[in-house]
Design an enzyme around this catalytic site. Structure first.
Site, mmCIF file in Angstrom:
data_model
loop_
_atom_site.group_PDB
_atom_site.id
_atom_site.type_symbol
_atom_site.label_atom_id
_atom_site.label_comp_id
_atom_site.label_asym_id
_atom_site.label_seq_id
_atom_site.Cartn_x
_atom_site.Cartn_y
_atom_site.Cartn_z
ATOM 1 N N GLN A 205 0.844 -1.193 0.000
ATOM 2 C CA GLN A 205 0.000 0.000 0.000
ATOM 3 C C GLN A 205 0.884 1.249 0.000
ATOM 4 O OE1 GLN A 205 -2.292 1.866 3.385
ATOM 5 N NE2 GLN A 205 -4.034 0.964 2.304
ATOM 6 N N TYR B 95 -6.436 10.545 3.980
ATOM 7 C CA TYR B 95 -5.079 10.792 3.503
ATOM 8 C C TYR B 95 -5.158 11.535 2.164
ATOM 9 C CZ TYR B 95 -3.569 7.974 7.397
ATOM 10 O OH TYR B 95 -3.352 7.514 8.677
ATOM 11 N N ARG C 50 -7.953 -5.550 12.570
ATOM 12 C CA ARG C 50 -7.787 -5.811 13.999
ATOM 13 C C ARG C 50 -7.893 -7.285 14.382
ATOM 14 N NH1 ARG C 50 -12.144 -1.435 15.566
ATOM 15 N NH2 ARG C 50 -12.818 -2.068 13.482
ATOM 16 N N CYS D 162 -11.426 -10.212 18.974
ATOM 17 C CA CYS D 162 -11.211 -8.768 19.068
ATOM 18 C C CYS D 162 -12.395 -8.092 19.750
ATOM 19 C CB CYS D 162 -11.027 -8.183 17.663
ATOM 20 S SG CYS D 162 -10.807 -6.407 17.628
ATOM 21 N N CYS E 25 -11.353 -2.500 21.141
ATOM 22 C CA CYS E 25 -10.863 -1.472 22.065
ATOM 23 C C CYS E 25 -10.037 -0.425 21.334
ATOM 24 C CB CYS E 25 -10.055 -2.097 23.196
ATOM 25 S SG CYS E 25 -8.448 -2.785 22.694
#
Length: 397
Positions: free
Chosen positions: A99, A169, A349, A371, A374
């Site tokens: 990326q 971005y 995540r 997961c 958090c």
């Protein structure tokens, strides 16, 4: 009917299944921004069953560096180091996609050594900086930096490259009608705002040919006058026309908790783990703890929150679509693929806490991720290598 655990063809790549590791900043750039211990992390993911891996973002130019520990791809000197990574991962048969990103208005002078720049003057909430408007010459230089980044990824042995045009971005800033208010050829209409992506892809193709090029898009945000699904569906059509091979659908601009949902704002983690506050006095931390909940919005939808947008974009795009965002359970993944809402799903995540979650799902050992959303992992990575905190701060167990 399409199934999750089948080998497929994606722009000439051959993922072993339809679950992709979405780009995740690993915090593993060393002091010279070379990759440190990156190969072992990707090998672990490959052994854990993912169909393909998209790397954490690599910066295409110094003025777009978003974090001190960010990977970079702005110089030919990095090619040999990345080739070591790709050659180490290749025997595992998992496509590796780099990326590429530029922080634009989300950069900070403390990191880049210069003022932030964006398509239009704008104050960015996440960075707390006001970016000035890019000149025509600076835009051309950035297009060139992305093109050279793609060529370096190709030369480094990656199986493809992805342009990060989401999450506020720089490329997302160009695409957003709220953030791009230019009146020249780089702004105004949807076609003009897409020009920067079209130019990057077209100029890169002249050298890399049919090397797989993907784009990550924010399908929507919650900004006034910002990105909405009708707009992003048109951008998906433009991606296809520009010979983009696949689109990954996400959401949000510089509103961080739109992109990665949390049941509550993780105030304690922001105060103790974010680079801006780690060395602050107790008084500054106390004040920050009072102000932070007022600065961020949380969202009720915690899982699969981009799936409907991905389905609409897939219908418009006519090229493969990957969806990311709160995807946690095999049952949901199977339903998304079976219904044709997306061609692939990607996760971030869940693969931080369990790099082998895909193998566990495939083998029937686990139905979903552990997961807990958090988001401590994504806060702590600003100054530390990526890891799961499971909602607990170091030294406070």
């Amino acid at each position: 009917m399409a199934t999750v655990f089948e080998r497929t063809a994606l722009a000439g790549m051959r993922p072993a299944n339809r679950i992709i590791r979405s780009a995740t900043h690993e915090g593993l750039g060393d002091r010279e921004d070379f990759p440190a211990r990156l190969a072992e992390r990707y090998i672990r993911l490959a052994q854990g069953g993912v169909g393909a891996i998209i790397t954490g973002y690599a910066g295409v130019s110094r003025d777009g560096r978003a974090w001190p520990n960010m990977l970079m791809i702005d110089d030919d000197a990095y090619v040999a180091a990345y080739r070591e990574v790709t050659e180490a991962v290749r025997p595992h048969g998992v496509p590796l996609i780099m990326q590429l990103a530029h922080g634009g208005g989300r950069t900070e002078p403390a990191v880049t050594g210069e003022e932030a720049k964006a398509p239009s003057r704008h104050r960015y909430k996440g960075a707390g900086t006001t970016a000035r408007e890019l000149t025509e010459g600076e835009i051309e230089a950035i297009v060139g930096a992305f093109v050279r980044g793609i060529i370096r990824a190709w030369r480094s042995g990656f199986d493809g490259a992805q342009l990060h045009a989401a999450h506020g971005y720089l490329l997302a800033q160009f695409l957003s009608p709220a953030l791009n208010r230019r009146r020249d050829r780089w702004g105004g209409s949807t076609d003009n705002r897409f020009r920067v992506v079209r130019e990057i892809v077209s100029r890169a193709r002249a050298t890399v040919g049919d090397f797989p090029l993907l784009v990550k898009l924010s399908a929507y945000d919650f900004d006034d006058g910002g990105m909405r699904l009708e707009e992003s569906a048109r951008l998906a059509e433009l991606c296809r026309e520009a010979t983009v091979d696949a689109i990954e659908v996400s959401c949000g601009n510089d509103n961080w908790f739109c992109v990665v949902r949390s049941p509550k704002v993780p105030v304690e983690a922001i105060v103790e783990l974010s680079p801006a506050l780690r060395g602050a006095s107790w008084l500054k931390k106390k004040i920050a703890a009072l102000l932070i909940p007022r600065m961020f919005t949380t969202y009720d939808e915690q899982e699969n929150y981009n799936v409907a947008a991905a389905a609409a974009i897939r219908a418009a795009a006519g090229i493969p679509v990957i969806v990311v965002g709160g995807i946690r359970r095999l049952e949901a993944i199977e339903a998304i693929i079976a219904a044709g809402q997306a061609d692939y799903v990607s996760m971030c995540r869940p693969l931080v806490i369990e790099p082998d979650i895909v193998a566990k799902m495939r083998d029937g050992r686990q139905a979903g991720s552990r997961c807990i959303n958090c988001n401590y992992c994504l806060i702590g990575v600003g100054a530390n290598p990526l890891k799961c905190y499971y909602g607990r701060l170091p030294g406070k167990d």
